[in-house]
Scaffold this motif. Structure first.
Motif, PDB file in Angstrom:
ATOM      1  N   ARG A 146       0.855  -1.210   0.000  1.00 49.63           N
ATOM      2  CA  ARG A 146       0.000   0.000   0.000  1.00 49.63           C
ATOM      3  C   ARG A 146       0.882   1.248   0.000  1.00 49.63           C
ATOM      4  NH1 ARG A 146      -0.544  -3.436   4.338  1.00 49.63           N
ATOM      5  NH2 ARG A 146      -1.746  -2.197   5.820  1.00 49.63           N
ATOM      6  N   SER A 149      -0.324   8.685  -0.118  1.00 49.04           N
ATOM      7  CA  SER A 149       0.271   9.975  -0.452  1.00 49.04           C
ATOM      8  C   SER A 149      -0.504  11.123   0.184  1.00 49.04           C
ATOM      9  CB  SER A 149       0.313  10.165  -1.978  1.00 49.04           C
ATOM     10  OG  SER A 149       0.823  11.446  -2.270  1.00 49.04           O
ATOM     11  N   ILE A 153      -0.729  13.647  -6.141  1.00 54.66           N
ATOM     12  CA  ILE A 153      -1.221  12.421  -6.781  1.00 54.66           C
ATOM     13  C   ILE A 153      -0.121  11.756  -7.616  1.00 54.66           C
ATOM     14  CG2 ILE A 153      -3.631  13.175  -6.878  1.00 54.66           C
ATOM     15  CD1 ILE A 153      -3.108  13.703  -9.918  1.00 54.66           C
ATOM     16  N   TRP A 157      -1.765   6.384 -11.671  1.00 56.97           N
ATOM     17  CA  TRP A 157      -2.531   5.453 -10.841  1.00 56.97           C
ATOM     18  C   TRP A 157      -3.869   6.043 -10.399  1.00 56.97           C
ATOM     19  CZ3 TRP A 157       2.047   4.349  -6.958  1.00 56.97           C
ATOM     20  CH2 TRP A 157       3.048   3.645  -7.650  1.00 56.97           C
ATOM     21  N   PRO A 159      -6.452   6.180  -7.301  1.00 60.25           N
ATOM     22  CA  PRO A 159      -6.490   5.861  -5.863  1.00 60.25           C
ATOM     23  C   PRO A 159      -7.636   4.921  -5.518  1.00 60.25           C
ATOM     24  CG  PRO A 159      -7.062   8.172  -6.250  1.00 60.25           C
ATOM     25  CD  PRO A 159      -6.709   7.587  -7.583  1.00 60.25           C
ATOM     26  N   GLU A 162      -9.798   7.910  -0.877  1.00 62.81           N
ATOM     27  CA  GLU A 162      -9.362   9.299  -0.700  1.00 62.81           C
ATOM     28  C   GLU A 162     -10.065   9.903   0.499  1.00 62.81           C
ATOM     29  OE1 GLU A 162      -9.496  11.542  -4.318  1.00 62.81           O
ATOM     30  OE2 GLU A 162      -9.190  13.423  -3.256  1.00 62.81           O
ATOM     31  N   ARG A 167      -4.451  10.077  -0.246  1.00 64.88           N
ATOM     32  CA  ARG A 167      -4.890   9.025  -1.172  1.00 64.88           C
ATOM     33  C   ARG A 167      -4.173   7.710  -0.909  1.00 64.88           C
ATOM     34  NH1 ARG A 167      -4.593  13.823  -3.499  1.00 64.88           N
ATOM     35  NH2 ARG A 167      -6.472  14.625  -4.470  1.00 64.88           N
ATOM     36  N   TYR A 169      -3.127   4.085  -2.557  1.00 63.19           N
ATOM     37  CA  TYR A 169      -2.930   3.361  -3.816  1.00 63.19           C
ATOM     38  C   TYR A 169      -2.562   1.925  -3.481  1.00 63.19           C
ATOM     39  CZ  TYR A 169      -2.564   8.077  -5.772  1.00 63.19           C
ATOM     40  OH  TYR A 169      -2.803   9.372  -6.134  1.00 63.19           O
TER      41      TYR A 169
END
Ligand SMILES: C[S@@+](CC[C@H](N)C(=O)[O-])C[C@H]1O[C@@H](n2cnc3c(N)ncnc32)[C@H](O)[C@@H]1O
Length: 171
Positions: A146, A149, A153, A157, A159, A162, A167, A169
């Motif tokens: 995982r 961020s 962004i 990718w 997300p 959010e 976010r 990912y």
């Protein structure tokens, strides 16, 4: 006498600001300046990451160490990598002062640091570095990891989640 009581601490403060600023400028060139995450953002990062006791977490550019100190009780290992030696010293000092366990702070440039064994990566970088960071993460991190961020962004990718400008990912 009074003269030295004023001059010596003032010299120390100026020296510290000079050293910190030098390394902060270097950090800007290599990644991002030191801007600590707000408490609300840190809470959002922890909540979207769904941390587990088996996770190895890395804060990429760990700053003053506030994130690793906060997540250490929730994971197997909380790791920070930081290019600015004054912030590394501060983080290590706080870890000893607060008797924090399971925290490792490395003084290094994250572009030269392999992140293959990391389960959860926390990132608070800047826009212009996200492309390169995305390529590094894609190349080194294992599927199922995982990446969280704060603010910025990853361009290619989507997300998975959010919350409050943070976010998640999934690789
Ligand atoms: C925006 S701050 C985030 C600090 C911390 N992660 C937080 O959220 O509070 C970015 C940090 O990354 C560090 N940094 C920038 N480039 C770096 C690099 N190439 N390698 C390691 N650390 C870096 C900076 O010195 C700074 O402390």
């Amino acid at each position: 006498m009074i003269y030295w009581i004023v001059v010596i601490p003032a010299f120390g403060v100026i020296l510290f600001i000079g050293i910190f600023s030098f390394w902060n400028l270097y950090a800007i060139v290599r990644g991002a300046p030191f801007v600590p995450s707000a408490a609300k953002r840190v809470a959002a990062m922890i909540s979207v990451a769904q941390l587990q006791k088996t996770d190895v977490l890395l804060d990429l550019g760990s700053g003053d160490g506030r994130i690793v100190r906060r997540v250490a009780p929730l994971v197997l290992e909380a790791r920070g990598i930081e290019i600015n030696p004054s912030l590394v010293l501060w983080s290590r000092f706080m870890n000893v002062l607060l008797r924090k366990k399971k925290i490792y702070i490395h003084c290094a440039d994250f572009w030269n640091y392999n992140i293959a064994d990391v389960d959860v990566l926390f990132v608070y970088c800047i826009d212009s570095k996200m492309n390169r960071l995305e390529a590094k993460i894609q190349k080194e991190m294992k599927p199922g990891s995982r990446v969280v961020s704060n603010g910025f962004i990853f361009p290619a990718w989507t997300p998975a989640k959010e919350v409050d400008g943070v976010r998640l990912y999934l690789l």
